[in-house]
Design a protein around this motif. Structure first.
Motif, short mmCIF file in Angstrom:
data_model
loop_
_atom_site.label_atom_id
_atom_site.label_comp_id
_atom_site.label_asym_id
_atom_site.label_seq_id
_atom_site.Cartn_x
_atom_site.Cartn_y
_atom_site.Cartn_z
N ALA A 75 0.83 -1.21 0.00
CA ALA A 75 0.00 0.00 0.00
C ALA A 75 0.87 1.26 0.00
CB ALA A 75 -0.93 0.00 1.21
N LEU A 76 2.03 1.18 0.66
CA LEU A 76 2.94 2.32 0.69
C LEU A 76 3.49 2.60 -0.71
CD1 LEU A 76 4.70 4.35 2.40
CD2 LEU A 76 6.43 2.54 2.46
N ILE A 77 3.86 1.53 -1.41
CA ILE A 77 4.49 1.68 -2.73
C ILE A 77 3.47 1.91 -3.83
CG2 ILE A 77 5.96 0.53 -4.43
CD1 ILE A 77 7.32 1.52 -1.78
N TRP A 78 2.37 1.18 -3.77
CA TRP A 78 1.33 1.30 -4.79
C TRP A 78 -0.02 1.59 -4.14
CZ3 TRP A 78 4.10 -3.66 -6.24
CH2 TRP A 78 5.14 -3.40 -7.13
N PRO A 79 -0.20 2.82 -3.63
CA PRO A 79 -1.44 3.15 -2.91
C PRO A 79 -2.69 3.02 -3.77
CG PRO A 79 -0.14 5.13 -3.36
CD PRO A 79 0.73 3.96 -3.68
N GLU A 80 -2.54 3.12 -5.10
CA GLU A 80 -3.70 3.02 -5.98
C GLU A 80 -4.09 1.57 -6.25
OE1 GLU A 80 -0.19 2.23 -8.41
OE2 GLU A 80 -0.64 3.70 -6.83
N MET A 81 -3.30 0.62 -5.82
CA MET A 81 -3.58 -0.79 -6.09
C MET A 81 -4.81 -1.24 -5.31
SD MET A 81 -1.11 -4.12 -5.46
CE MET A 81 0.03 -3.68 -6.78
N PRO A 82 -5.76 -1.92 -5.94
CA PRO A 82 -6.94 -2.41 -5.22
C PRO A 82 -6.55 -3.36 -4.10
CG PRO A 82 -7.25 -2.56 -7.60
CD PRO A 82 -5.81 -2.22 -7.39
N ALA A 83 -7.31 -3.32 -3.02
CA ALA A 83 -7.01 -4.15 -1.85
C ALA A 83 -6.94 -5.64 -2.18
CB ALA A 83 -8.04 -3.89 -0.75
N PRO A 84 -7.85 -6.18 -3.00
CA PRO A 84 -7.74 -7.62 -3.33
C PRO A 84 -6.42 -7.97 -4.02
CG PRO A 84 -9.92 -6.79 -3.89
CD PRO A 84 -9.09 -5.59 -3.57
N ARG A 85 -5.93 -7.07 -4.87
CA ARG A 85 -4.65 -7.32 -5.54
C ARG A 85 -3.51 -7.31 -4.52
NH1 ARG A 85 -1.35 -9.79 -8.96
NH2 ARG A 85 0.23 -8.44 -9.92
N ARG A 86 -3.53 -6.37 -3.58
CA ARG A 86 -2.51 -6.35 -2.52
C ARG A 86 -2.55 -7.63 -1.71
NH1 ARG A 86 -4.08 -0.81 -1.65
NH2 ARG A 86 -5.18 -1.40 0.26
N ALA A 87 -3.74 -8.09 -1.38
CA ALA A 87 -3.87 -9.32 -0.60
C ALA A 87 -3.32 -10.52 -1.37
CB ALA A 87 -5.34 -9.56 -0.24
N ALA A 88 -3.58 -10.55 -2.67
CA ALA A 88 -3.09 -11.66 -3.49
C ALA A 88 -1.56 -11.64 -3.57
CB ALA A 88 -3.70 -11.59 -4.89
N LEU A 89 -0.97 -10.46 -3.72
CA LEU A 89 0.49 -10.36 -3.79
C LEU A 89 1.13 -10.70 -2.45
CD1 LEU A 89 1.10 -7.18 -5.99
CD2 LEU A 89 1.54 -9.57 -6.59
N ALA A 90 0.50 -10.29 -1.36
CA ALA A 90 1.02 -10.63 -0.03
C ALA A 90 1.00 -12.14 0.17
CB ALA A 90 0.21 -9.93 1.06
N ALA A 91 -0.06 -12.78 -0.29
CA ALA A 91 -0.15 -14.24 -0.19
C ALA A 91 0.93 -14.91 -1.05
CB ALA A 91 -1.54 -14.72 -0.61
N ALA A 92 1.14 -14.39 -2.26
CA ALA A 92 2.16 -14.94 -3.15
C ALA A 92 3.55 -14.76 -2.55
CB ALA A 92 2.09 -14.27 -4.52
#
Length: 310
Positions: A75-92
């Motif tokens: 979220a710090l680096i890509w604040p415009e990224m949708p939350a589901p996408r951030r969650a998916a990347l965190a899981a990956a």
């Protein structure tokens, strides 16, 4: 946890006179990790990786706060990224972290699964020439894909490559994880006065060694990393200049199947000022992350200085 990752705080309070990193909480965390490793090691290799990836992503990551930290960093680096996408990347990210851990414990079996040679060889001729001339080589890499894979592949090709690593704050875990690095090729040194002395001796003798440069370093200088200032050690560049060593980025890139690894040996970074050299090393790592952001260890507190300013 895996790689050369420095935990940001010890689990459990340390008693008077007790060695830091060997508290009750540290011991319990180590017992849980050892149990997971032992269970995974009893499985066939592909299932082993899937189990550790799944456990780290679905259980260990959330319990240890890694998933939350990864999402916060994204979220710090890509604040415009949708939350589901951030969650998916965190899981990956956590899945890759777990797979990396068990790969490095799998020793010879992991080595057998690696390719015979790098897929990207821009810097291979330069390091071959350096070996013939007994010129030192400093490899730099980040916590991306499996950062031990390049060293293992080059070792199988006849190179001897040592390393300088940051000991984990949980000393119980560090005791057995360090052994997974020592069995590869070349001496491995823990960061500190004694370790640095051995590392320098190794380079002076014309040796090759690896440093990971993408951890927060309180004595480092600010270099923009993914658009935010991050304190970065200049050590790799300074050593390259001091010992007339090549500075060569290399990376282990996980394939989409989650098992295969491709290795990239990039062109050496030209000698200049240490800051400029590490800015270029950072740029090379950024390119890898941009291509597949789920492979970088977002669980690190990489932007501590930036957060304190805000």
């Amino acid at each position: 946890m895996p790689g050369r990752m420095q935990q940001d705080r010890n689990t459990g309070r340390q008693g008077a006179g007790r060695e830091p990193g060997r508290g009750v909480g540290d011991w319990l965390s180590d017992r849980v990790l050892r149990g997971a490793i032992a269970t995974a090691m009893a499985l066939p290799y592909p299932r082993r990786l899937a189990l550790m990836g799944g456990l780290t992503s679905g259980l260990i990551g959330p319990l240890a706060g890694y998933r939350r930290r990864a999402e916060r960093n994204l979220a710090l680096i890509w604040p415009e990224m949708p939350a589901p996408r951030r969650a998916a990347l965190a899981a990956a990210c956590c899945d890759n972290l777990g797979r990396t851990l068990i790969e490095n414990y799998s020793g010879a079996e992991f080595a057998r699964r690696l390719p015979d040679a790098p897929a990207e060889t821009t810097g291979l001729e330069a390091i071959e020439r350096a070996r013939a001339e007994r010129r030192p080589v400093v490899f730099v890499t980040g916590h991306f894909g499996n950062h031990e894979a390049p060293r293992r592949v080059l070792t199988a090709m006849g190179y001897e490559i040592g390393g300088l690593y940051r000991a984990m704050s949980n000393r119980f875990v560090n005791d057995h994880y360090a052994a997974t690095m020592e069995g590869v090729s070349g001496p491995v040194f823990a960061k500190g006065r004694r370790g640095l002395t051995g590392f320098l001796r190794h380079l002076k003798a014309g040796g090759m060694a690896t440093l990971l440069f993408d951890l927060h370093d309180r004595d480092g200088v600010e270099i923009d990393f993914l658009g935010r200032p991050a304190l970065t050690a200049l050590t790799a560049a300074e050593l390259a200049l001091r010992h007339d060593a090549l500075l060569v980025p290399y990376f282990g890139i996980r394939r989409p199947d989650g098992i295969g690894i491709d290795v990239a040996v990039e062109a050496p970074i030209p000698h200049s000022e240490p800051l400029a050299m590490m800015q270029e090393a950072t740029r090379r790592l950024e390119q890898r992350i941009a291509a597949d952001p789920g492979q970088w260890f977002w669980v690190h507190n990489r932007w501590k200085a930036d957060r304190r300013k805000r």
